[in-house]
Design a protein around this motif. Sequence first.
Motif, short mmCIF file in Angstrom:
data_model
loop_
_atom_site.label_atom_id
_atom_site.label_comp_id
_atom_site.label_asym_id
_atom_site.label_seq_id
_atom_site.Cartn_x
_atom_site.Cartn_y
_atom_site.Cartn_z
N PRO A 115 31.63 63.71 105.98
CA PRO A 115 31.69 64.74 104.78
C PRO A 115 33.14 64.73 104.28
CG PRO A 115 31.37 65.64 107.11
CD PRO A 115 31.38 64.39 107.30
N CYS A 116 32.87 64.74 102.92
CA CYS A 116 34.35 64.88 102.35
C CYS A 116 34.66 66.41 101.92
CB CYS A 116 34.18 64.28 100.94
SG CYS A 116 32.94 65.04 99.62
N GLY A 117 33.63 67.42 102.12
CA GLY A 117 33.81 68.76 102.00
C GLY A 117 33.70 69.26 100.23
N ASN A 118 33.42 68.38 99.56
CA ASN A 118 33.52 68.55 98.19
C ASN A 118 32.41 69.51 97.71
OD1 ASN A 118 35.86 67.07 97.77
ND2 ASN A 118 34.46 65.38 96.81
N THR A 119 31.41 69.77 98.56
CA THR A 119 30.24 70.67 98.08
C THR A 119 30.15 71.81 99.15
OG1 THR A 119 28.72 69.47 99.38
CG2 THR A 119 28.95 68.64 97.13
N ASN A 120 31.03 71.94 99.84
CA ASN A 120 30.97 72.97 100.79
C ASN A 120 31.32 74.29 100.27
OD1 ASN A 120 31.17 71.15 103.08
ND2 ASN A 120 33.35 71.68 103.41
N ASP A 121 30.40 75.15 100.97
CA ASP A 121 30.57 76.67 100.37
C ASP A 121 32.08 77.13 100.36
OD1 ASP A 121 27.81 76.61 100.36
OD2 ASP A 121 27.42 78.04 101.53
N TYR A 122 32.43 78.11 99.48
CA TYR A 122 33.73 78.42 99.43
C TYR A 122 33.97 79.72 100.00
CZ TYR A 122 37.83 80.42 97.10
OH TYR A 122 39.25 80.94 96.72
N ASP A 123 34.89 79.89 100.91
CA ASP A 123 35.27 80.89 101.50
C ASP A 123 35.85 81.81 100.78
OD1 ASP A 123 35.97 82.76 103.47
OD2 ASP A 123 36.92 81.47 104.79
N LEU A 124 35.39 82.99 100.31
CA LEU A 124 36.19 83.96 99.20
C LEU A 124 37.32 84.61 100.12
CD1 LEU A 124 33.78 83.49 97.43
CD2 LEU A 124 34.30 85.73 96.49
N ALA A 125 37.61 84.57 101.33
CA ALA A 125 38.71 85.07 102.12
C ALA A 125 39.88 84.31 101.38
CB ALA A 125 38.63 84.66 103.52
N ARG A 126 39.72 83.18 101.14
CA ARG A 126 40.82 82.53 100.32
C ARG A 126 41.12 82.98 99.19
NH1 ARG A 126 39.17 76.52 99.41
NH2 ARG A 126 40.93 76.16 98.52
N LEU A 127 40.27 83.34 98.27
CA LEU A 127 40.44 84.22 97.12
C LEU A 127 40.96 85.64 97.51
CD1 LEU A 127 40.06 84.78 94.08
CD2 LEU A 127 37.98 85.73 94.48
N TRP A 128 40.66 86.31 98.39
CA TRP A 128 41.32 87.63 98.53
C TRP A 128 42.50 87.64 99.36
CZ3 TRP A 128 38.46 89.92 95.63
CH2 TRP A 128 37.07 89.89 95.64
N SER A 129 43.05 86.59 99.59
CA SER A 129 44.49 86.46 100.27
C SER A 129 45.40 85.47 99.43
CB SER A 129 44.44 85.89 101.65
OG SER A 129 43.89 84.40 101.49
N ALA A 130 44.57 85.25 98.20
CA ALA A 130 45.57 84.31 97.35
C ALA A 130 46.83 85.01 96.97
CB ALA A 130 44.75 83.65 95.95
N PRO A 131 47.87 84.29 96.61
CA PRO A 131 49.26 85.22 96.03
C PRO A 131 48.99 85.67 94.51
CG PRO A 131 49.67 82.83 96.03
CD PRO A 131 48.17 82.95 96.78
N GLU A 132 50.04 86.44 94.28
CA GLU A 132 50.11 86.78 92.93
C GLU A 132 50.62 85.71 92.15
OE1 GLU A 132 49.33 89.73 91.17
OE2 GLU A 132 48.48 90.53 92.97
N PRO A 133 50.49 85.17 90.94
CA PRO A 133 49.27 85.91 90.06
C PRO A 133 48.31 85.04 90.10
CG PRO A 133 51.08 84.24 88.80
CD PRO A 133 51.34 84.47 90.22
N ILE A 134 47.69 84.26 91.26
CA ILE A 134 46.65 83.27 91.40
C ILE A 134 45.39 84.43 91.51
CG2 ILE A 134 45.69 81.57 92.76
CD1 ILE A 134 48.11 80.71 90.87
N ARG A 135 45.45 85.48 92.35
CA ARG A 135 44.28 85.99 92.72
C ARG A 135 43.73 86.76 91.44
NH1 ARG A 135 46.13 88.85 96.41
NH2 ARG A 135 46.71 90.69 95.27
#
Length: 159
Positions: free
Chosen positions: A84-104
């Motif tokens: 598996p390459c991981g390209n179609t894996n479900d995204y973990d939104l915890a990554r979004l919630w912990s993203a730095p400013e100004p990315i989030r």
Amino acid sequence: MPELLKAPVTSAQQARDTLLGALVGLARATTSEPKTVNTDEVLNAGLRLAAQPDAPEEKLARMLSIVRAEKHAVAPNCASCAMPCGNTNDYDLARLWSAPEPIRPLKLQMLSAAFSLAQRHPRGEAQTAIYQVLFTLAEDWDEALLLPVAENAQKLCAE
């Protein structure tokens, strides 16, 4: 930006995040495999449901099953891939919630635009923008790379 775009606290909010993560996986699956006749509608219906702040957990769970079945229809070999390459894996939104400013905030603007576009039963450029936004959410891009995606989606919302 919708009030629902915040880190999940309740189980229904967690179910919403799980659904959104699966929608990202479905969108990403279409970059290497052809969509089915149902893919656009499944993706848009999932976004419309996820945009409802009071969506019941049971409805979110049913839609999650539909999205995962569609992803399997689009990319049937991914589930049993030996490498598996991981390209179609479900995204973990915890990554979004912990993203730095100004990315989030930028990614949240993009997600809000995808919600708005999905409400319109989009076609053509607007539908393509939804896929692009969802694909991009899972990328660890800097602000310079995210900004054109966000601006394009917001421009299409204004039309």
